[in-house]
Design a protein around this motif. Structure first.
Motif, PDB file in Angstrom:
ATOM      1  N   ALA A 191      16.712   9.195  42.125  1.00  0.00           N
ATOM      2  CA  ALA A 191      17.118   8.407  43.291  1.00  0.00           C
ATOM      3  C   ALA A 191      17.396   6.962  42.901  1.00  0.00           C
ATOM      4  N   SER A 192      16.582   6.429  41.994  1.00  0.00           N
ATOM      5  CA  SER A 192      16.781   5.057  41.527  1.00  0.00           C
ATOM      6  C   SER A 192      18.116   4.913  40.800  1.00  0.00           C
ATOM      7  N   ALA A 193      18.411   5.854  39.909  1.00  0.00           N
ATOM      8  CA  ALA A 193      19.655   5.783  39.142  1.00  0.00           C
ATOM      9  C   ALA A 193      20.875   5.912  40.041  1.00  0.00           C
ATOM     10  N   VAL A 194      20.831   6.863  40.975  1.00  0.00           N
ATOM     11  CA  VAL A 194      21.973   7.072  41.873  1.00  0.00           C
ATOM     12  C   VAL A 194      22.151   5.866  42.792  1.00  0.00           C
ATOM     13  N   SER A 195      21.063   5.313  43.310  1.00  0.00           N
ATOM     14  CA  SER A 195      21.149   4.140  44.183  1.00  0.00           C
ATOM     15  C   SER A 195      21.734   2.949  43.435  1.00  0.00           C
ATOM     16  N   LEU A 196      21.333   2.793  42.188  1.00  0.00           N
ATOM     17  CA  LEU A 196      21.880   1.699  41.390  1.00  0.00           C
ATOM     18  C   LEU A 196      23.373   1.907  41.148  1.00  0.00           C
TER      19      LEU A 196
END
Length: 482
Positions: A191-196
């Motif tokens: 989720a962190s990678a996709v949000s970034l």
């Protein structure tokens, strides 16, 4: 780090209180037309959504209302708008196509408000994870909710509210993922990678948060964190979509606004004016209302070392942003929106540490007065941002919408500012001059609220459709003047 936790009921109540307060203040003048501060950029953003509503959603070929050469230096007959990836515009347009009775401006602003409330939640949770103090997190959320600059730029039709949502979401989920034994099996890591990646698609400026991301990783797992090969995948997920989008839009040069001027086109970087405009006019005066500087200072003195590391790494990245994007930051105050979570974080930490340090009642009252003065003095700078100064544009735009075909192309002169053109609900040109050339390119009507020499000349040559004390609408084809 041992986190001082409240019961779930207290946590829910405290966060809910912040969300209610933040939501209510962001409804101020929410129904106004897009004619307030920085209306030109808001109108351009909203017009992408409107063209999707009219013509269908094509995320790879976004268009907008301006067909002039002002933005890119090239004529733009197709109206391409190749800036941020139009994910938000597409989602809003899909809603509006399903529920056409909803207003474009209102729904767009409410979406920004919703994004800002999501940012508040992520900031609150992120602050708990990196400081271990829920009271600091609550205060950071309170300042984020009530800072007048934050209020205004949380209900604008710009990419910035969603940039903050995705970047703070990425940071929060990263802190959660780093508490897991295996990163790759943690949904928060993905989720962190996709949000970034989504944040990068909206504004590449999110890259200046890199020192903060590195500090978060370092604090969690020290040097061993960077040896994990999965960080390469994380980077590809974050930056890869932006590389693809930038490569794709090169096919549409007429839709890519000139951007070289953002860096240092006027040579202002590190000159006295650069320091004055950014550090005094913007941060000290506009955002912090003078007294906020005093509230922020204790965070740099009494915070724990890990909190100081977060503050300094966050600040270092954004100071690099101010330095590199020098002209853009000086000329447009919305470029500093990316600072709002940091400023809220520092104010929360500073206020709490000062409150703990000074136990005398008079000192606590003084802190409360400083906070109140900050909000009042900042509001005096921001209040005018909500004003609509050109109501005549609304009336003229309504006349165009009522009296011209839906596919008509309009010349709506406003010295290149597209806020007037947006009110017409048509595509066209936001500037006059060279009228014959614009007619050859498809211009059908001319509308103006300024009865100047150009308007008088066109009035004599072409058919007047409607003339009032506020506006003049002319059909651009040969015919006798009425």
């Amino acid at each position: 780090m041992k986190i001082k936790r409240l019961g779930w009921q207290a946590k829910l109540f405290s966060l809910g209180f912040l969300l209610i307060i933040a939501g209510l203040v962001r409804l101020y003048r929410i129904g106004n037309p897009l004619l307030d501060w920085h209306a030109f950029r808001q109108a351009d953003t909203a017009s992408v959504t409107r063209e999707y509503v009219k013509n269908g959603v094509d995320l790879l070929r976004p268009t907008y209302h301006d067909h002039s050469n002002i933005q890119s230096g090239q004529d733009n007959p197709e109206g391409y708008r190749m800036v941020e990836f139009p994910l938000v515009n597409g989602l809003l347009a899909s809603i509006l196509r399903t529920f056409p009775a909803l207003g474009l401006t209102l729904i767009s602003r409410l979406a920004s408000v919703a994004a800002s409330l999501g940012t508040l939640v992520f900031l609150y949770r992120f602050t708990i994870n990196v400081t271990g103090e829920q009271k600091i997190a609550w205060l950071a959320g309170l300042f984020y909710a009530l800072l007048p600059y934050s209020i205004y730029y949380s209900r604008v039709v710009l990419p910035e509210p969603f940039l903050l949502l995705f970047s703070m979401g990425s940071l929060y989920w990263l802190t959660e993922a780093l508490q897991q034994k295996k990163l790759i099996t943690s949904w928060q890591w993905w989720a962190s990678a996709v949000s970034l990646g989504l944040a990068f698609l909206l504004k590449p400026f999110v890259s200046f948060l890199a020192p903060l991301f590195l500090a978060v990783i370092w604090q969690a797992r020290k040097k061993h964190s960077f040896l994990n090969p999965w960080w390469l995948l994380y980077g590809l997920l974050a930056i890869g979509p932006l590389w693809w989008w930038r490569a794709w839009i090169e096919q549409f040069p007429s839709g890519i606004p000139a951007s070289d001027w953002l860096f240092n086109s006027n040579g202002i970087r590190f000159r006295p004016a650069w320091f004055r405009w950014l550090f005094f006019e913007r941060f000290t005066k506009l955002i912090l209302g003078f007294t906020g500087v005093l509230l922020a200072a204790p965070a740099l003195i009494w915070s724990r070392n890990k909190t100081k590391q977060i503050i300094w790494s966050w600040s270092l990245g954004l100071l690099a942003y101010l330095s590199i994007i020098a002209t853009g930051n000086v000329q447009h105050d919305y470029y500093q929106v990316i600072f709002v979570p940091l400023i809220s974080f520092v104010l929360g930490a500073g206020f709490w540490h000062a409150w703990q340090k000074y136990q005398q009642p008079v000192m606590k009252v003084g802190l409360a007065i400083l906070a109140a003065l900050m909000l009042v003095l900042s509001w005096r700078q921001i209040a005018g941002y909500f004003n609509v100064n050109h109501w005549e544009y609304v009336e003229a735009g309504q006349a165009v919408d009522r009296l011209t075909p839906t596919d008509a192309k309009i010349i709506a002169p406003a010295f290149g500012d597209t806020m007037f053109l947006f009110q017409t609900n048509r595509t066209g040109w936001p500037i006059g001059f060279e009228i014959a050339d614009k007619i050859s390119k498809g211009a059908d009507y001319y509308v103006t609220t300024s009865y100047d020499d150009e308007a008088r000349e066109l009035e004599e040559q072409y058919q007047v459709i409607e003339k009032t004390d506020l506006y003049l609408l002319i059909k651009l084809e040969e015919g006798s003047a009425e």
